[in-house]
Motif scaffolding. Sequence first.
Motif, PDB file in Angstrom:
ATOM      1  N   UNK A 196      -4.256  -4.745   0.187  1.00 38.54           N
ATOM      2  CA  UNK A 196      -3.016  -4.001   0.388  1.00 38.54           C
ATOM      3  C   UNK A 196      -2.695  -3.313  -0.930  1.00 38.54           C
ATOM      4  N   UNK A 197      -2.135  -2.117  -0.831  1.00 41.78           N
ATOM      5  CA  UNK A 197      -1.785  -1.355  -2.026  1.00 41.78           C
ATOM      6  C   UNK A 197      -0.278  -1.254  -2.134  1.00 41.78           C
ATOM      7  N   UNK A 198       0.202  -1.431  -3.364  1.00 39.52           N
ATOM      8  CA  UNK A 198       1.628  -1.288  -3.634  1.00 39.52           C
ATOM      9  C   UNK A 198       1.767  -0.296  -4.768  1.00 39.52           C
ATOM     10  N   UNK A 199       2.580   0.737  -4.571  1.00 38.54           N
ATOM     11  CA  UNK A 199       2.734   1.755  -5.607  1.00 38.54           C
ATOM     12  C   UNK A 199       3.908   1.405  -6.508  1.00 38.54           C
ATOM     13  N   UNK A 200       3.625   1.469  -7.809  1.00 34.90           N
ATOM     14  CA  UNK A 200       4.659   1.174  -8.797  1.00 34.90           C
ATOM     15  C   UNK A 200       4.368   1.986 -10.048  1.00 34.90           C
ATOM     16  N   UNK A 201       5.327   2.727 -10.494  1.00 28.90           N
ATOM     17  CA  UNK A 201       5.147   3.526 -11.699  1.00 28.90           C
ATOM     18  C   UNK A 201       4.078   4.587 -11.559  1.00 28.90           C
ATOM     19  N   UNK A 202       3.875   5.108 -10.368  1.00 30.45           N
ATOM     20  CA  UNK A 202       2.866   6.137 -10.150  1.00 30.45           C
ATOM     21  C   UNK A 202       1.449   5.620  -9.998  1.00 30.45           C
ATOM     22  N   UNK A 203       1.274   4.291 -10.032  1.00 27.68           N
ATOM     23  CA  UNK A 203      -0.058   3.702  -9.874  1.00 27.68           C
ATOM     24  C   UNK A 203      -0.063   2.764  -8.680  1.00 27.68           C
ATOM     25  N   UNK A 204      -1.180   2.770  -7.992  1.00 25.30           N
ATOM     26  CA  UNK A 204      -1.350   1.831  -6.886  1.00 25.30           C
ATOM     27  C   UNK A 204      -1.975   0.554  -7.422  1.00 25.30           C
ATOM     28  N   UNK A 205      -1.331  -0.545  -7.145  1.00 32.03           N
ATOM     29  CA  UNK A 205      -1.880  -1.846  -7.506  1.00 32.03           C
ATOM     30  C   UNK A 205      -2.382  -2.482  -6.218  1.00 32.03           C
ATOM     31  N   UNK A 206      -3.614  -2.942  -6.263  1.00 32.67           N
ATOM     32  CA  UNK A 206      -4.258  -3.514  -5.085  1.00 32.67           C
ATOM     33  C   UNK A 206      -4.273  -5.035  -5.189  1.00 32.67           C
ATOM     34  N   UNK A 207      -4.038  -5.675  -4.067  1.00 36.78           N
ATOM     35  CA  UNK A 207      -4.120  -7.131  -3.999  1.00 36.78           C
ATOM     36  C   UNK A 207      -4.773  -7.502  -2.676  1.00 36.78           C
ATOM     37  N   UNK A 208      -5.339  -8.700  -2.637  1.00 34.27           N
ATOM     38  CA  UNK A 208      -6.004  -9.161  -1.419  1.00 34.27           C
ATOM     39  C   UNK A 208      -4.979  -9.600  -0.378  1.00 34.27           C
ATOM     40  N   UNK A 209      -5.299  -9.326   0.868  1.00 36.45           N
ATOM     41  CA  UNK A 209      -4.531  -9.859   1.985  1.00 36.45           C
ATOM     42  C   UNK A 209      -5.096 -11.246   2.308  1.00 36.45           C
ATOM     43  N   UNK A 210      -4.538 -11.904   3.289  1.00 37.32           N
ATOM     44  CA  UNK A 210      -5.078 -13.209   3.711  1.00 37.32           C
ATOM     45  C   UNK A 210      -6.542 -13.060   4.128  1.00 37.32           C
ATOM     46  N   UNK A 211      -6.835 -12.009   4.890  1.00 34.09           N
ATOM     47  CA  UNK A 211      -8.220 -11.776   5.326  1.00 34.09           C
ATOM     48  C   UNK A 211      -9.122 -11.495   4.116  1.00 34.09           C
ATOM     49  N   UNK A 212      -8.605 -10.778   3.149  1.00 36.18           N
ATOM     50  CA  UNK A 212      -9.368 -10.486   1.938  1.00 36.18           C
ATOM     51  C   UNK A 212      -9.647 -11.739   1.129  1.00 36.18           C
ATOM     52  N   UNK A 213      -8.653 -12.627   1.028  1.00 31.76           N
ATOM     53  CA  UNK A 213      -8.863 -13.891   0.310  1.00 31.76           C
ATOM     54  C   UNK A 213      -9.920 -14.740   1.013  1.00 31.76           C
TER      55      UNK A 213
END
Length: 186
Positions: free
Chosen positions: A98-115
């Motif tokens: 999942x991507x979350x945008x903050x300060x003009x940058x997308x930060x990516x983190x794993x979802x449950x399926x990704x983990x």
Amino acid sequence: MDGSFPGFGSRPGGQGSGLPSSLWDAMDQLRDAFEKGFSPRVAKGDVKAAVLAILAEKPMHGYQIIQEIETRSGGAWKPSPGSVYPTLQLLADEGLVAAEESGGKKTYSLTEAGRAEAAAAEGQSAPWESAGSRDSGRTTALPKAGAKLAQAAAQVGRGGTPEQVAQAVEVLNEARRKLYSILAQD
């Protein structure tokens, strides 16, 4: 390029240089080969596995992922943005990140399926480790040895007698034949 070797000045030209053009042509080819680099071949699946493994530790943006892979591989593998960002998009489409945008940058983190997918790959060697082992000195020892060879040849070309230059051409031709014979071995 302009025909110069880094640290060696300009390519001598014209009459009186004592250096046959065939030696300069060979040196240009050697320099071009090193400038193109010796990056290891990495399968597309390795980029996906590397991104999942890194994001399993903490959320990051794309550039951080690229830097982390380069660091962990000891510089042997630096995936391009053109491979990392499409991989991140693919993983997002598959519901693994999942991507979350903050300060003009997308930060990516794993979802449950990704983990779950990252956990399933935990027993395997990390993709950056296999890239480094496939490298076998391409990004370190071989280019350094080639650069030293180019330095020596340029020095003979600048200060050697015509006989010494002819001997250097013979040595370089023999070295080239030997290198190709290495590739021909099974």
